[in-house]
Design a protein around this motif. Structure first.
Motif, mmCIF file in Angstrom:
data_model
loop_
_atom_site.group_PDB
_atom_site.id
_atom_site.type_symbol
_atom_site.label_atom_id
_atom_site.label_comp_id
_atom_site.label_asym_id
_atom_site.label_seq_id
_atom_site.Cartn_x
_atom_site.Cartn_y
_atom_site.Cartn_z
ATOM 1 N N HIS A 70 31.386 54.308 45.900
ATOM 2 C CA HIS A 70 30.083 53.736 45.437
ATOM 3 C C HIS A 70 29.305 54.213 44.403
ATOM 4 C CE1 HIS A 70 31.123 52.680 49.916
ATOM 5 N NE2 HIS A 70 30.635 51.506 49.444
ATOM 6 N N PHE A 71 28.682 53.367 43.670
ATOM 7 C CA PHE A 71 27.650 53.935 42.727
ATOM 8 C C PHE A 71 28.573 54.611 41.420
ATOM 9 C CE2 PHE A 71 25.540 54.083 46.783
ATOM 10 C CZ PHE A 71 24.860 52.878 46.734
ATOM 11 N N THR A 72 29.632 54.088 41.364
ATOM 12 C CA THR A 72 30.449 54.899 40.124
ATOM 13 C C THR A 72 30.433 53.731 38.977
ATOM 14 O OG1 THR A 72 32.385 54.418 41.116
ATOM 15 C CG2 THR A 72 31.615 56.502 41.408
ATOM 16 N N ASP A 73 31.750 52.902 38.762
ATOM 17 C CA ASP A 73 31.608 52.350 37.548
ATOM 18 C C ASP A 73 30.868 50.885 37.770
ATOM 19 O OD1 ASP A 73 33.647 49.846 37.971
ATOM 20 O OD2 ASP A 73 34.239 51.585 39.444
ATOM 21 N N GLU A 74 30.351 50.590 38.948
ATOM 22 C CA GLU A 74 29.349 49.382 38.974
ATOM 23 C C GLU A 74 30.354 48.111 38.861
ATOM 24 O OE1 GLU A 74 26.881 49.669 40.878
ATOM 25 O OE2 GLU A 74 26.288 51.807 40.444
ATOM 26 N N GLU A 75 31.344 47.874 39.237
ATOM 27 C CA GLU A 75 32.344 46.594 38.894
ATOM 28 C C GLU A 75 32.848 46.446 37.779
ATOM 29 O OE1 GLU A 75 33.322 45.378 41.731
ATOM 30 O OE2 GLU A 75 31.814 44.319 42.948
ATOM 31 N N ARG A 76 32.520 47.591 36.746
ATOM 32 C CA ARG A 76 32.851 47.447 35.515
ATOM 33 C C ARG A 76 34.322 47.345 35.151
ATOM 34 N NH1 ARG A 76 28.467 50.994 34.348
ATOM 35 N NH2 ARG A 76 26.715 50.349 33.325
ATOM 36 N N LEU A 77 35.233 48.030 35.852
ATOM 37 C CA LEU A 77 36.495 48.011 35.901
ATOM 38 C C LEU A 77 37.148 46.721 36.274
ATOM 39 C CD1 LEU A 77 37.716 51.373 37.491
ATOM 40 C CD2 LEU A 77 38.700 50.714 35.085
ATOM 41 N N LEU A 78 36.542 46.322 37.222
ATOM 42 C CA LEU A 78 37.074 44.932 38.047
ATOM 43 C C LEU A 78 36.804 43.673 36.776
ATOM 44 C CD1 LEU A 78 38.519 43.110 40.062
ATOM 45 C CD2 LEU A 78 36.158 43.021 41.165
ATOM 46 N N LYS A 79 35.387 43.745 36.277
ATOM 47 C CA LYS A 79 35.052 42.835 35.409
ATOM 48 C C LYS A 79 36.140 42.801 34.168
ATOM 49 C CE LYS A 79 30.260 42.655 36.963
ATOM 50 N NZ LYS A 79 28.927 42.903 36.760
ATOM 51 N N CYS A 80 36.353 44.050 33.766
ATOM 52 C CA CYS A 80 37.217 43.998 32.487
ATOM 53 C C CYS A 80 38.596 43.500 32.824
ATOM 54 C CB CYS A 80 37.163 45.483 32.073
ATOM 55 S SG CYS A 80 38.103 45.714 30.437
ATOM 56 N N LEU A 81 39.238 44.024 33.998
ATOM 57 C CA LEU A 81 40.477 43.624 34.270
ATOM 58 C C LEU A 81 40.406 41.929 34.552
ATOM 59 C CD1 LEU A 81 41.658 46.349 36.783
ATOM 60 C CD2 LEU A 81 42.435 45.910 34.569
ATOM 61 N N LEU A 82 39.503 41.335 35.102
ATOM 62 C CA LEU A 82 39.408 40.068 35.107
ATOM 63 C C LEU A 82 39.228 39.213 33.767
ATOM 64 C CD1 LEU A 82 37.048 39.815 38.243
ATOM 65 C CD2 LEU A 82 39.317 38.916 38.164
ATOM 66 N N LYS A 83 38.713 39.759 32.741
ATOM 67 C CA LYS A 83 38.697 39.278 31.441
ATOM 68 C C LYS A 83 40.118 39.026 31.006
ATOM 69 C CE LYS A 83 34.084 40.274 29.389
ATOM 70 N NZ LYS A 83 33.618 41.123 28.367
ATOM 71 N N ASN A 84 40.969 39.903 31.412
ATOM 72 C CA ASN A 84 42.497 40.009 30.882
ATOM 73 C C ASN A 84 43.429 39.456 32.071
ATOM 74 O OD1 ASN A 84 42.210 41.753 28.439
ATOM 75 N ND2 ASN A 84 40.839 42.650 29.916
ATOM 76 N N LYS A 85 43.023 38.547 32.975
ATOM 77 C CA LYS A 85 43.735 38.122 34.103
ATOM 78 C C LYS A 85 44.906 37.477 33.589
ATOM 79 C CE LYS A 85 43.227 35.397 38.334
ATOM 80 N NZ LYS A 85 42.282 34.720 39.121
#
Length: 292
Positions: A10-25
């Motif tokens: 919790h409180f690390t990348d604040e969903e940035r990893l997931l959002k970046c991967l979703l951009k490249n889905k």
């Protein structure tokens, strides 16, 4: 099939990893890697996890999750990102330890898809900056503060959590990194999480840096890299570090340390202990540690 769990913390990348991967889905799907939206699996995974009671998931339960996540598509690798699978943030200090049930939770997650290759990815954070942000982000801050008041933060060790995970899951691949290093190692974290072709250029790989660096700094860094392309990953990290040192946005990298009884001396002590703890994790057998 490969099942990949990104468990925060919790409180690390604040969903940035997931959002970046979703951009490249789409690009990742072409390589056989699925990045489902979190609303398709987070609640279902938690329901399944708590319903197992120590046993493996049934074929029907597995199929329900796959159908919800993949929407009929085929994938060889599926990425699930859900910090709450380790536990609620307000309970991260249960029994005076960081994520005391982490080993048990990882074992239970492996039981959802017992025939798959399960992999786990976890970013850590300095307790000196992690603990102060918890009270303002949980439903019962008073309960967390009560636990914290009876816990000596000097005794908290991420290496203990990692040891519990390894102890209960000795053959499960585990990748660890420090959130403080994420701006420097971001491309490698994405690459290892998605296991994508190294020649595939992911969209949004600079989004994380753009969130903590001024616009002027980002523009100047990108111009510099275009005219002085780094020959190695080490050179790229050195360039990023140099521009962050000059152009980082203070409000994005500094934390308000407002906890009763805490002072600069304690924060410095906790940070030194954290550095020593991370060094121990780097040497642990069975841990793939991403260092800058």
């Amino acid at each position: 099939m490969q099942i990949v769990y990104h468990l925060g913390v919790h409180f690390t990348d604040e969903e940035r990893l997931l959002k970046c991967l979703l951009k490249n889905k789409g690009a990742l799907a072409n390589e056989g890697t699925a990045v489902p939206g979190p609303s398709r699996y987070r609640k279902l995974l938690r329901q399944t996890l708590f319903g197992l009671r120590g046993g493996p998931a049934t074929r029907d339960q597995q199929q329900e999750i796959l159908e919800a996540a993949l929407e009929g598509e085929y994938a060889e690798r599926i990425i699930f990102s859900a910090p709450n699978l380790l536990g609620n943030p307000g309970a991260m200090l249960r029994d005076g330890a960081l994520y005391e049930r982490a080993g048990e939770r990882v074992a239970s997650l492996c039981s959802i898809f017992p025939d798959a290759q399960n992999e786990f990815f976890i970013g850590l954070r300095n307790p000196a900056t992690l603990l102060p942000v918890v009270p303002g982000s949980v439903e019962a801050p008073a309960d967390f503060m009560q636990v914290l008041s009876t816990t000596d933060p000097r005794g908290l060790r991420w290496s203990d959590m990692v040891a519990r995970i390894r102890g209960e899951n000795p053959d499960v691949p585990l990748t660890i990194w420090c959130n403080e290093d994420t701006p420097l190692i971001w491309p490698q974290v994405l690459r290892e999480l998605a296991a994508h072709d190294p020649l595939l250029a992911l969209e949004g790989t600079n989004d994380f840096l753009a969130s903590i660096m001024s616009r002027e700094g980002m523009e100047r860094m990108l111009v510099y890299m275009s005219t002085h392309p780094p020959a190695t990953e080490v050179q790229r990290r050195r360039i990023v570090a140099a521009f962050l040192d000059k152009f980082a946005i203070p409000d994005e990298i500094e934390v308000e340390l407002d906890l009763p009884g805490w002072d600069d001396a304690l924060v410095d002590e906790l940070t030194e202990l954290y550095d020593e703890d991370v060094y121990q994790i780097e040497k642990m057998a069975g841990v793939n540690f991403i260092a800058p």
